[in-house]
Design a protein around this motif. Structure first.
Motif, PDB file in Angstrom:
ATOM      1  N   UNK A 180      -9.577 -10.405 -15.576  1.00 56.03           N
ATOM      2  CA  UNK A 180      -8.067  -8.737 -16.031  1.00 56.03           C
ATOM      3  C   UNK A 180      -7.652  -9.673 -15.084  1.00 56.03           C
ATOM      4  N   UNK A 181      -7.300 -10.307 -13.622  1.00 55.32           N
ATOM      5  CA  UNK A 181      -6.188  -9.987 -13.046  1.00 55.32           C
ATOM      6  C   UNK A 181      -6.598 -11.657 -12.370  1.00 55.32           C
ATOM      7  N   UNK A 182      -5.286 -12.297 -11.947  1.00 52.52           N
ATOM      8  CA  UNK A 182      -4.957 -13.555 -11.332  1.00 52.52           C
ATOM      9  C   UNK A 182      -3.588 -13.056 -10.498  1.00 52.52           C
ATOM     10  N   UNK A 183      -3.984 -13.528  -9.227  1.00 53.69           N
ATOM     11  CA  UNK A 183      -3.295 -12.982  -7.872  1.00 53.69           C
ATOM     12  C   UNK A 183      -2.827 -14.476  -7.579  1.00 53.69           C
ATOM     13  N   UNK A 184      -1.714 -15.362  -7.638  1.00 55.24           N
ATOM     14  CA  UNK A 184      -0.975 -15.988  -7.341  1.00 55.24           C
ATOM     15  C   UNK A 184      -0.762 -16.016  -5.605  1.00 55.24           C
ATOM     16  N   UNK A 185      -1.191 -16.991  -5.138  1.00 52.03           N
ATOM     17  CA  UNK A 185      -0.241 -17.000  -3.510  1.00 52.03           C
ATOM     18  C   UNK A 185       0.397 -17.790  -2.716  1.00 52.03           C
ATOM     19  N   UNK A 186       0.744 -18.018  -2.113  1.00 45.32           N
ATOM     20  CA  UNK A 186       0.813 -19.621  -1.257  1.00 45.32           C
ATOM     21  C   UNK A 186      -0.146 -19.315   0.071  1.00 45.32           C
ATOM     22  N   UNK A 235       2.237 -13.139  -9.750  1.00 39.28           N
ATOM     23  CA  UNK A 235       2.505 -14.106  -8.908  1.00 39.28           C
ATOM     24  C   UNK A 235       3.777 -13.722  -7.396  1.00 39.28           C
ATOM     25  N   UNK A 236       2.931 -14.120  -6.313  1.00 40.80           N
ATOM     26  CA  UNK A 236       3.273 -14.374  -4.911  1.00 40.80           C
ATOM     27  C   UNK A 236       4.441 -14.755  -4.265  1.00 40.80           C
ATOM     28  N   UNK A 237       5.879 -14.822  -4.215  1.00 38.73           N
ATOM     29  CA  UNK A 237       6.064 -15.794  -3.372  1.00 38.73           C
ATOM     30  C   UNK A 237       7.523 -15.609  -3.004  1.00 38.73           C
ATOM     31  N   UNK A 252       3.838 -10.171 -12.864  1.00 39.05           N
ATOM     32  CA  UNK A 252       4.493  -9.693 -11.957  1.00 39.05           C
ATOM     33  C   UNK A 252       5.110 -10.138 -11.162  1.00 39.05           C
ATOM     34  N   UNK A 253       6.004 -10.597 -10.931  1.00 38.68           N
ATOM     35  CA  UNK A 253       6.817 -11.341 -10.124  1.00 38.68           C
ATOM     36  C   UNK A 253       7.499 -10.593  -8.984  1.00 38.68           C
ATOM     37  N   UNK A 254       6.643 -11.242  -7.612  1.00 37.20           N
ATOM     38  CA  UNK A 254       7.401 -11.148  -6.699  1.00 37.20           C
ATOM     39  C   UNK A 254       8.238 -11.300  -5.655  1.00 37.20           C
ATOM     40  N   UNK A 255       9.135 -11.257  -5.248  1.00 29.59           N
ATOM     41  CA  UNK A 255       9.365 -12.375  -4.374  1.00 29.59           C
ATOM     42  C   UNK A 255       9.807 -11.336  -3.498  1.00 29.59           C
ATOM     43  N   UNK A 256       8.963 -11.897  -2.326  1.00 32.21           N
ATOM     44  CA  UNK A 256       9.172 -11.997  -0.731  1.00 32.21           C
ATOM     45  C   UNK A 256       8.902 -13.033  -0.074  1.00 32.21           C
ATOM     46  N   UNK A 257      10.046 -12.754   1.050  1.00 32.66           N
ATOM     47  CA  UNK A 257       9.956 -12.979   1.730  1.00 32.66           C
ATOM     48  C   UNK A 257       9.872 -12.962   3.558  1.00 32.66           C
ATOM     49  N   UNK A 258       9.210 -11.813   3.900  1.00 37.95           N
ATOM     50  CA  UNK A 258       8.849 -11.689   4.860  1.00 37.95           C
ATOM     51  C   UNK A 258       7.390 -10.929   4.725  1.00 37.95           C
ATOM     52  N   UNK A 259       6.874 -11.043   5.906  1.00 43.70           N
ATOM     53  CA  UNK A 259       5.159 -10.816   5.830  1.00 43.70           C
ATOM     54  C   UNK A 259       4.816  -9.119   6.507  1.00 43.70           C
ATOM     55  N   UNK A 260       4.537  -8.629   4.966  1.00 46.19           N
ATOM     56  CA  UNK A 260       3.905  -7.048   5.075  1.00 46.19           C
ATOM     57  C   UNK A 260       3.422  -6.797   4.526  1.00 46.19           C
ATOM     58  N   UNK A 296      10.020  -4.867  -4.684  1.00 39.79           N
ATOM     59  CA  UNK A 296      11.074  -5.560  -5.768  1.00 39.79           C
ATOM     60  C   UNK A 296      10.173  -6.392  -6.908  1.00 39.79           C
ATOM     61  N   UNK A 297       9.982  -6.270  -7.672  1.00 43.33           N
ATOM     62  CA  UNK A 297       9.407  -7.247  -9.002  1.00 43.33           C
ATOM     63  C   UNK A 297      10.153  -7.209 -10.466  1.00 43.33           C
ATOM     64  N   UNK A 298       9.874  -7.692 -11.109  1.00 37.69           N
ATOM     65  CA  UNK A 298      10.138  -7.976 -12.508  1.00 37.69           C
ATOM     66  C   UNK A 298       8.726  -9.157 -13.514  1.00 37.69           C
ATOM     67  N   UNK A 299       8.711  -8.054 -14.373  1.00 36.13           N
ATOM     68  CA  UNK A 299       7.117  -7.353 -15.025  1.00 36.13           C
ATOM     69  C   UNK A 299       7.228  -8.340 -16.325  1.00 36.13           C
TER      70      UNK A 299
END
Length: 517
Positions: free
Chosen positions: A330-336, A391-393, A413-421, A444-447
């Motif tokens: 149902x859902x895929x999360x891609x993370x470093x 996609x989190x990067x 859903x692209x979530x562009x983040x550069x700090x950890x929280x 912030x995101x783009x779907x």
């Protein structure tokens, strides 16, 4: 004689009688069991033993053995009743209990060695005893020499006996301090498989492999045994199609003819590529061999024919197809990798709270299916498909990466983040994207709708991510998709886009320097 003297005499007589009864009990100290011929207690000061009452030999009284004798007899009596009900006959075994706080479990034909601390693990004694009895019937005295197919069949059959006699299946592992059961996701193909690094750290490993795991002597083919929950659940569910009388008849027949009714040995190691692909290919061959065995056994009679039919159905229900199939979630999360620990924990909690929802996680190096916290190679998924990917990067993804994801996911859903929280994942599985956005109002995101994005990129290969972040709506990319003024959603605090080609479904902008996870 006075009343007081009568009372004194009576008390003295009772005392003598009790002492006599105690000595009588000590003189006939034995283990009331037909499954165990001898029980040892091994400690720093030596070994004390008690023989089965059927031996007609008295054993010296031992306080150590007396403490565990009653509980052990109750557990053994329960096993004996169940095996008798199933029409099973067995030769008695020898059990040695080691006085140690360190967990120890060794299963041999006709001999079990357990530490005192391991004895209390849920169903461990019962499971080990069944394994020992089956090894005894095979005439094999060494667990290390058992082929993977025989180990797996022995594990599955004894698991199903426990599940059928108790109404459920759960087994304690004293070495890992975990319990093993057949939860829905870990029983599915290929998520039941374990790698070299994860098999020995999983409670589903075979008791017959404990020594090999501890000594680093596990063979590549032994990993096939990690399909134990896959086959165990399939067989247990298949047996539910039979009547109680038919199930008893089947158990009895398998037990009586155990040396003959063995799974035909698989062929492991045909060269197909890297180890991860090799293991997947070997496991698929092994499943087909199991299915072929059950089809061949169908000639033994109507019960076997019904069971073979149900096994084929249940193996397919658990995700395996004779033809190449496409795993889905149902859902895929891609993370470093370096950002993944908090994400994995949050998604695991979300998966545990949801029902019927599957959450897949990709890191740089491996994949995870929540809530199971054991990684597996991505290659096992083959041509996977998901409805929603996240996609989190920090960096802007390339158009090539976006197009590659479009082959597998409907929405991204692209979530562009550069700090950890940490993000809030709790309601994502049940409430979907809207619940996630409501719980993370400043992220912030783009779907994207990926099939539409793929089509748009084929016409104009311009990366839309920086164009959206710069709000460059006059770009040829946006002109090409018929971009119109977006609508503000005050409830979710997002923009809902409008265009002739629905490439972007919604978005929320934030200052790049201030973006946090």
């Amino acid at each position: 004689m006075t009343t007081q003297r009568w009372i004194t005499l009576l008390l003295v007589s009772l005392s003598i009688a009790l002492v006599a009864m105690g000595w009588l009990a000590r003189s006939s100290f034995c283990l009331d069991s037909i499954l165990v011929k001898k029980l040892d207690m091994v400690g720093p000061n030596g070994t004390v033993s008690i023989l089965a009452c059927s031996s007609k030999k008295d054993s010296p009284f031992s306080e150590d053995l007396y403490e565990i004798k009653t509980d052990l007899e109750m557990r053994l009596r329960s096993i004996e009743r169940n095996l008798e009900f199933l029409g099973v006959d067995a030769e008695p075994v020898h059990i040695s209990i080691v006085k140690s706080l360190d967990p120890l479990v060794r299963v041999h034909a006709s001999h079990l060695i357990l530490s005192e601390s391991a004895l209390g693990s849920k169903n461990l004694l019962e499971k080990a005893l069944l394994e020992s009895l089956l090894m005894q019937k095979n005439g094999n005295l060494d667990a290390a020499s058992e082929a993977a197919d025989k180990v797996l069949w022995s594990d599955v059959f004894s698991d199903v006996i426990l599940a059928s006699t108790q109404g459920y299946f759960e087994l304690g592992d004293p070495l890992l301090n975990q319990n093993f059961n057949w939860n829905a996701r870990r029983s599915e193909w290929p998520f039941s498989l374990r790698t070299k690094t994860t098999y020995c750290q999983d409670a589903s490993r075979s008791l017959l492999h404990l020594a090999a795991c501890q000594q680093g002597q596990l063979k590549p083919e032994d990993l096939f045994v990690s399909l134990r929950p896959f086959f165990g659940k399939a067989l247990f569910d298949s047996l539910q199609s039979l009547s109680n009388k038919q199930r008893v008849q089947w158990f009895s027949e398998v037990w009586r003819h155990w040396p003959e009714l063995q799974i035909e040995r698989g062929y492991f190691g045909a060269s197909v590529g890297p180890d991860e692909k090799q293991q997947l290919a070997d496991a698929a061959i092994g499943i087909r061999i199991w299915m072929a065995n059950f089809r061949n056994w169908a000639t033994r009679g109507p019960i076997w024919a019904q069971l073979a039919k149900e096994m084929a159905i249940n193996i397919q229900k658990q995700g395996f197809r004779e033809q190449t199939s496409t795993p889905s979630a149902d859902l895929l999360v891609i993370v470093n990798d370096h950002d993944s620990e908090a994400v994995l924990q949050g998604l695991r909690e979300a998966a545990l709270m949801s029902t019927g929802k599957s959450i897949l996680v990709f890191r740089n190096s491996d994949a995870w299916m929540m809530p199971d916290m054991r990684p597996f190679p991505k290659v096992w998924l083959g041509d996977w498909q998901v409805q929603q990917a996240i996609l989190i990067q920090c960096e802007i993804p390339s158009t090539e990466k976006l197009q590659a994801l479009a082959e597998h996911a409907q929405n991204l859903m692209l979530i562009r983040i550069c700090k950890s929280n940490p993000l809030q994942w709790g309601r994502l599985a049940q409430g979907g994207v809207n619940a996630f956005l409501r719980d993370n109002p400043s992220v912030p995101f783009i779907q994207f709708h990926l099939p539409s994005l793929k089509s748009a990129l084929a016409k104009r290969n311009l990366n839309p991510v920086p164009l959206i972040e710069e709000e460059n709506w006059k770009s040829p990319f946006f002109e090409g998709i018929g971009w119109q003024k977006p609508q503000w959603d005050q409830d979710l605090k997002i923009y809902r886009s409008h265009s002739a080609i629905e490439v972007i479904k919604s978005y929320r902008l934030g200052a790049p320097a201030s973006r946090t996870l």
